[in-house]
Write an enzyme that holds these catalytic residues in place. Structure first.
Site, mmCIF file in Angstrom:
data_model
loop_
_atom_site.group_PDB
_atom_site.id
_atom_site.type_symbol
_atom_site.label_atom_id
_atom_site.label_comp_id
_atom_site.label_asym_id
_atom_site.label_seq_id
_atom_site.Cartn_x
_atom_site.Cartn_y
_atom_site.Cartn_z
ATOM 1 N N HIS A 429 0.821 -1.216 0.000
ATOM 2 C CA HIS A 429 0.000 0.000 0.000
ATOM 3 C C HIS A 429 0.855 1.267 0.000
ATOM 4 O O HIS A 429 2.055 1.252 0.267
ATOM 5 C CB HIS A 429 -0.966 0.003 1.191
ATOM 6 C CG HIS A 429 -0.295 0.065 2.538
ATOM 7 N ND1 HIS A 429 0.084 1.256 3.129
ATOM 8 C CD2 HIS A 429 0.035 -0.903 3.426
ATOM 9 C CE1 HIS A 429 0.618 1.010 4.317
ATOM 10 N NE2 HIS A 429 0.598 -0.294 4.524
ATOM 11 N N CYS A 448 2.831 -4.826 6.996
ATOM 12 C CA CYS A 448 2.505 -4.637 5.586
ATOM 13 C C CYS A 448 3.663 -3.954 4.857
ATOM 14 O O CYS A 448 4.564 -3.388 5.468
ATOM 15 C CB CYS A 448 1.233 -3.817 5.436
ATOM 16 S SG CYS A 448 -0.281 -4.761 5.785
#
Length: 537
Positions: A429, A448
């Site tokens: 992301h 992440c």
């Protein structure tokens, strides 16, 4: 080629169906010999289900202990592979090579031949598994390694071997990727360096800069020459050539290429060839864990390199810096493979429960209006009025709300996320924290993978399915609304951890063991008998 290890008189020079068919035609003594051989094979193979099934279906016929040309070729191919297992960073003693040679040479009775027959098959099975898919079950070595190695069925391997050219089959077992071949080449080079005494004295000093001169500069010069980054020179001055050599070394080792030999650069310069050889051998084991088709187009994230790449038909077509999980027990990014199915433009951040209860709940207890940009949502999907909630009554166990952050420039996920649904809740992301990408070591996230150039990453992904990927992406971004974009073709994503790898130019690159995982793998390899042969006393 190995000479025949068995005399023709020890067992009939027939194999397979011919041996079974000959039983009714042979005189009693030969029939008794064949029966004794078969009984020994059945007995020795009985504890291995796959091996037992293989020999039952094969009529207990010999694969290795038959003095036909095929038998000799099979023995030769296997024994050569076992003898040379160390070329792949595998321990020769794991396959009982010397004991196997002795057992074959001393087998004088049908029973002894039967036992030697099965011993050869067992060695083949273990070696084939190790060199194809690694010695270890990856998940057993570190809880951050979530990868399953592509272990082949041992029975299928044996059957394929019987139907193939023996030497060619043995050569086909290890990975054939350019990475694996480069690692093998570097392993051989480093072993030669070690045998010749290494790279000489280490670099002295804590910081050496352009313009400096003296003994520290001389030690730096000599090390760069030994490592192959600088041509031989009598210069005792940190000149332009030396600065360029330092920068080249820094690039190959994931360091900021500022041309200054600071403490971090000097530490890496002083790594021994033994240190580098360990990284190479661990990387070879890791490459075996991924010995499968990775996809004509795939995404490759190397956690130690802090990069994310898009690879098309073996060529890197896009590359960007990344931020990975912080080096804490609950934040380290896991290693695994999955498939990217869609991206979300203007994403909502659904705060993971672990973050909600460990980080935000204590803040809400102190001040109900803290982190006001986040919304509390109850079980019915309704936004909760914080002023009406007594947060002191809640703990991590009974906290009843979900926490969400609406789309926007301040969103923790930035303006786009790339989804490959997985049980680890890991994805790629954007991020509003752009400053982190300028750092050399970029381990700061909750697990992440944050991308430095997420829009360009999206354009490259979308280029396969829309004519104008930038316009397509930007038009949806400008709405400010959360928009899901399905990929017409799923893209495999491989999150790996390599402290040694070859770049597109053939240079071997080294990185630091940021999570200490390679150290665990190396210790497991040592426990199995792997050693740095060139430096054994």
């Amino acid at each position: 080629m190995f000479k025949p290890l068995l005399k023709a008189s020890r067992i009939a020079m027939v194999s397979g169906a011919a041996l079974v068919g000959a039983l009714s035609l042979t005189p009693a003594p030969l029939k008794a010999q064949v029966t004794a051989f078969k009984q020994a094979v059945a007995e020795a193979a009985s504890r291995d289900e796959a091996l037992s099934a293989f020999y039952r279906e094969n009529g207990f016929a010999p694969v290795w202990t038959v003095d036909t040309e095929a038998g000799i070729d099979r023995r030769s191919a296997l024994l050569r592979a076992l003898r040379d297992a160390d070329q792949h960073g595998l321990p020769v003693k794991r396959y009982q090579f010397e004991a196997l040679l002795e057992q074959l040479g001393e087998a004088d009775t049908p029973r002894e031949l039967g036992l030697a027959e099965v011993a050869m098959s067992k060695a083949f099975i273990i070696y084939a598994r190790d060199v194809q898919s690694g010695m270890f079950k990856p998940t057993s070595l570190d809880d951050g390694i979530k990868r399953d190695a592509p272990v082949r069925d041992p029975r299928e391997n044996l059957e394929s071997f019987l139907n193939s050219d023996p030497a060619r089959f043995m050569h086909s077992l290890p990975p054939t990727t350019s990475q694996y071949l480069a690692l093998m080449k570097e392993k051989k080079r480093l072993e030669t360096v070690i045998a010749q005494g290494g790279w000489g004295p280490t670099v002295k000093g804590n910081k050496i800069e352009p313009g400096d001169r003296g003994n520290a500069v001389i030690s730096l010069r000599n090390r760069l020459i030994a490592l192959g980054y600088l041509d031989r020179s009598p210069s005792a001055v940190y000149d332009t050539d030396m600065q360029k050599a330092v920068q080249a070394f820094q690039i190959d080792n994931g360091l900021e290429p500022d041309g200054v030999a600071g403490a971090g650069t000097i530490k890496e310069l002083n790594r021994t060839p033994q240190d580098r050889l360990k990284s190479i051998m661990v990387a070879m084991e890791r490459e075996r864990w991924l010995n499968k088709d990775r996809g004509d187009r795939h995404v490759l994230v190397n956690l130690t390199d802090f990069t994310a790449r898009i690879v098309d038909h073996g060529t890197v077509t896009f590359e960007t810096r990344s931020v990975v999980g912080k080096n804490q027990s609950d934040r380290r990014s896991p290693e695994f493979s999955d498939v990217m199915e869609h991206m979300v433009i203007n994403p909502t951040w659904n705060v993971p429960r672990s973050i909600a209860t460990k980080e935000y709940l204590p803040m809400l207890k102190r001040n109900p209006n803290a982190v006001s940009y986040l919304k509390l949502v109850n079980g019915r999907g309704q936004v909760v009025n914080r002023g009406a909630v007594d947060f002191s009554q809640f703990s991590a166990r009974n906290f009843p709300f979900d926490i969400k952050q609406p789309p926007g420039s301040r969103n923790a996920l930035g303006l786009v996320k790339f989804m490959f649904p997985n049980k680890h809740n890991i994805y790629l992301h954007d991020t509003p924290a752009k400053n982190l990408f300028a750092r050399e070591v970029r381990a700061y996230s909750h697990g992440c993978i944050r991308l430095h150039q997420p829009f360009d990453f999206a354009y490259t992904i979308l280029a396969k399915q829309v004519e104008d990927p930038k316009e397509f992406f930007q038009s949806r971004l400008k709405t400010g609304r959360e928009t899901k974009v399905d990929l017409e073709q799923d893209i495999p994503v491989h999150i790996i951890y390599r402290t040694a790898f070859s770049d597109g130019k053939g240079h071997m690159n080294y990185r630091r063991d940021v999570y200490g995982r390679d150290a665990k793998i190396w210790q497991a390899m040592v426990n199995e008998g792997v050693a740095l042969d060139a430096v054994q006393g």
